[in-house]
Design an enzyme around this catalytic site. Structure first.
Site, short mmCIF file in Angstrom:
data_model
loop_
_atom_site.label_atom_id
_atom_site.label_comp_id
_atom_site.label_asym_id
_atom_site.label_seq_id
_atom_site.Cartn_x
_atom_site.Cartn_y
_atom_site.Cartn_z
N GLU A 30 58.55 44.75 41.13
CA GLU A 30 58.90 45.33 42.44
C GLU A 30 60.39 45.15 42.71
O GLU A 30 60.93 44.06 42.50
CB GLU A 30 58.07 44.62 43.51
CG GLU A 30 57.59 45.52 44.59
CD GLU A 30 56.61 46.57 44.10
OE1 GLU A 30 57.07 47.71 43.81
OE2 GLU A 30 55.42 46.29 44.01
N THR A 32 62.71 46.32 41.03
CA THR A 32 63.44 46.17 39.76
C THR A 32 63.92 47.53 39.25
O THR A 32 64.86 47.58 38.47
CB THR A 32 62.53 45.55 38.68
OG1 THR A 32 61.27 46.22 38.74
CG2 THR A 32 62.33 44.06 38.91
N ALA A 119 51.40 53.66 53.58
CA ALA A 119 50.70 52.52 52.97
C ALA A 119 51.36 52.10 51.66
O ALA A 119 50.79 51.36 50.88
CB ALA A 119 49.24 52.88 52.73
N LEU A 121 51.91 53.93 49.02
CA LEU A 121 51.23 54.49 47.84
C LEU A 121 51.95 55.72 47.32
O LEU A 121 51.41 56.48 46.53
CB LEU A 121 49.78 54.82 48.18
CG LEU A 121 48.93 53.62 48.65
CD1 LEU A 121 47.52 54.07 49.00
CD2 LEU A 121 48.88 52.52 47.59
N ASP A 168 58.30 55.58 41.16
CA ASP A 168 57.19 56.32 41.77
C ASP A 168 57.05 57.72 41.17
O ASP A 168 55.96 58.14 40.77
CB ASP A 168 57.40 56.45 43.29
CG ASP A 168 57.59 55.10 43.95
OD1 ASP A 168 57.24 54.08 43.33
OD2 ASP A 168 58.10 55.07 45.09
N TYR A 217 65.64 48.85 52.87
CA TYR A 217 65.57 49.15 51.43
C TYR A 217 66.98 49.40 50.88
O TYR A 217 67.39 48.82 49.88
CB TYR A 217 64.68 50.38 51.23
CG TYR A 217 64.46 50.75 49.78
CD1 TYR A 217 63.33 50.31 49.10
CD2 TYR A 217 65.38 51.54 49.08
CE1 TYR A 217 63.12 50.64 47.77
CE2 TYR A 217 65.18 51.87 47.76
CZ TYR A 217 64.04 51.43 47.11
OH TYR A 217 63.84 51.77 45.79
C1 GLA Z 1 59.72 52.23 46.65
C2 GLA Z 1 60.72 53.03 45.84
C3 GLA Z 1 60.64 52.64 44.36
C4 GLA Z 1 60.72 51.12 44.17
C5 GLA Z 1 59.78 50.40 45.11
C6 GLA Z 1 59.96 48.90 45.08
O1 GLA Z 1 58.41 52.57 46.30
O2 GLA Z 1 60.49 54.40 45.97
O3 GLA Z 1 61.65 53.30 43.64
O4 GLA Z 1 62.04 50.67 44.32
O5 GLA Z 1 59.92 50.83 46.44
O6 GLA Z 1 59.63 48.39 43.83
#
Ligand code: GLA
Length: 380
Positions: A30, A32, A119, A121, A168, A217
């Site tokens: 996470e 990373t 959520a 996802l 993602d 973020y």
């Molecule tokens: C979100 C971002 C991903 C990733 C995660 C954390 O989902 O879209 O690129 O950085 O957070 O691991």
């Protein structure tokens, strides 16, 4: 929900294609991805459906069933929407595809998803990848699947304004049924790791709305860049544990914690892949627990609701591992649970969470699924 019928009643004809794109969970790795590191996500059996038909002009008309809202835009005048924010995910992808020289056709579309929004996802990555796949299918141009994630990530970075990594978009494009996907986010080399068939992926949604997620973020990302500059490397991926230990005392406290999370988390991903490949679920569970603690204490992206959910999950018989999944600041935890124990797991965790947090959680039992594809006529 039948998206084909919805399309028919809204636009008076059948859709030419229905594109399905899954959401995702992340087993480990996470925060990373934007540090050029390692991740181990899986696509899941909930996602978004995009029913589409070509138009003769350059308009795109999209009806979002979940929001009961329609957005129309021209492929020749794409501008960021200040309301109907969901439409920016489609518009951004259209803009990026055109910037890369692809000729797009106008389309009518109906969008529907069965992923809970907010959520963690990746419903937004699923919408982006579905959009890219729909334009590719309607325009019949050659866009290799491997190129879709980076293009969609760029749309999110540039057009939506979140400096997300590539995880993602990558897994919702290239995930595979019953497998997690190990990805090196620098080289984009990946391989699939089988998930033992008796394990269920249980999404434990805290139902805690994410607050200030985008700005927090982006701030984490900036802190990581500061850490990388300190070590004189391109990204924190290049900092070894030895390098970190030798100079950690020179770092400001916050940056030291952020770097420690990324350095240790990358190693945990590699160790989890080895553990999963040996079906050593005990080690995998310990690594997931360490990941959650690191995200809570060093990266500071967990919230009390997630901590409570993870503690409850970890205490259940048949649960091999649990941790927050996704960006954090709210959202869901993921638990890997023995199939035979899953009914009791759901009952006990739901009751325990409701009692402690005075909020009803949503637990979804899912499995790893294939990435984006066009559905057959009998599937949607
Ligand atoms: C979100 C971002 C991903 C990733 C995660 C954390 O989902 O879209 O690129 O950085 O957070 O691991």
């Amino acid at each position: 929900m039948n998206v084909r019928q919805e399309f028919q009643s809204r636009f008076g004809c059948a859709p030419a294609h229905v594109i399905w794109t899954p959401g995702r969970v992340n087993l480990i790795g996470e925060h990373t991805d934007y540090n050029d590191g390692f991740v181990l996500p899986a696509a899941i059996d909930r996602g978004v459906y995009l029913a589409v038909a070509p138009r003769a002009d350059r308009e795109v008309r999209v009806y979002a069933l979940n929001f009961d809202a329609q957005k129309t835009f021209s492929l020749d005048a794409i501008t960021h929407a200040a309301t109907q924010l969901w439409s920016n995910y489609l518009q951004g992808v259209a803009m990026m595809l055109q910037e890369h020289g692809y000729t797009l056709r106008g389309m009518d579309a109906v969008l529907w998803g069965n992923l809970p929004v907010g959520a963690s996802l990746s419903s937004s990555a699923a919408v982006q990848v579905a959009t890219a796949y729909a334009f590719k299918t309607l325009g019949a141009f050659d866009l290799p699947l491997e190129q879709i994630p980076a293009l969609c990530q760029r749309a999110e970075n540039v057009f939506v304004g979140v400096q997300s990594g590539i995880m993602d978009q990558f897994v919702v494009t290239l995930g595979e049924r019953d497998h997690a996907l190990f990805l090196d986010c620098r080289s984009l080399v990946y391989h699939r790791v089988p998930i033992p068939p008796h394990l269920c992926l249980v999404v434990c949604d805290t139902r805690k709305p994410r607050a200030l997620a985008a700005s927090a973020y982006n701030q984490r990302r900036a802190e990581c860049e500061q850490g990388a500059r300190f070590f004189g490397v391109a990204a924190l991926r290049d900092v070894t544990m030895g390098m970190f230990r030798a100079r950690e005392n020179e770092l400001p406290n916050v940056i030291r914690k952020r770097v420690r999370h990324v350095v240790t988390e990358n190693q945990r991903v590699l160790d989890t892949v080895t553990a999963l490949e040996r079906a050593d679920l005990k080690t995998m569970g310990a690594l997931m627990a360490a990941s959650h603690a690191s995200l809570r204490d060093d990266y500071e992206v967990s919230v009390r609701e997630l901590d409570v959910m993870v503690e409850l999950a970890q205490a259940q018989t048949g649960c091999f591992g649990a941790r927050m999944t996704g960006a954090g600041f709210g959202g869901a935890a993921l638990a890997l649970v023995e199939q035979n124990a899953v009914a009791d797991f759901v009952k006990n965790v739901s009751a325990g969470y409701k009692k402690q947090m005075a909020r009803e959680p949503a637990l979804l039992v899912t499995r790893a699924e294939d990435g984006v594809r066009a559905l057959n006529a009998n599937e949607a």
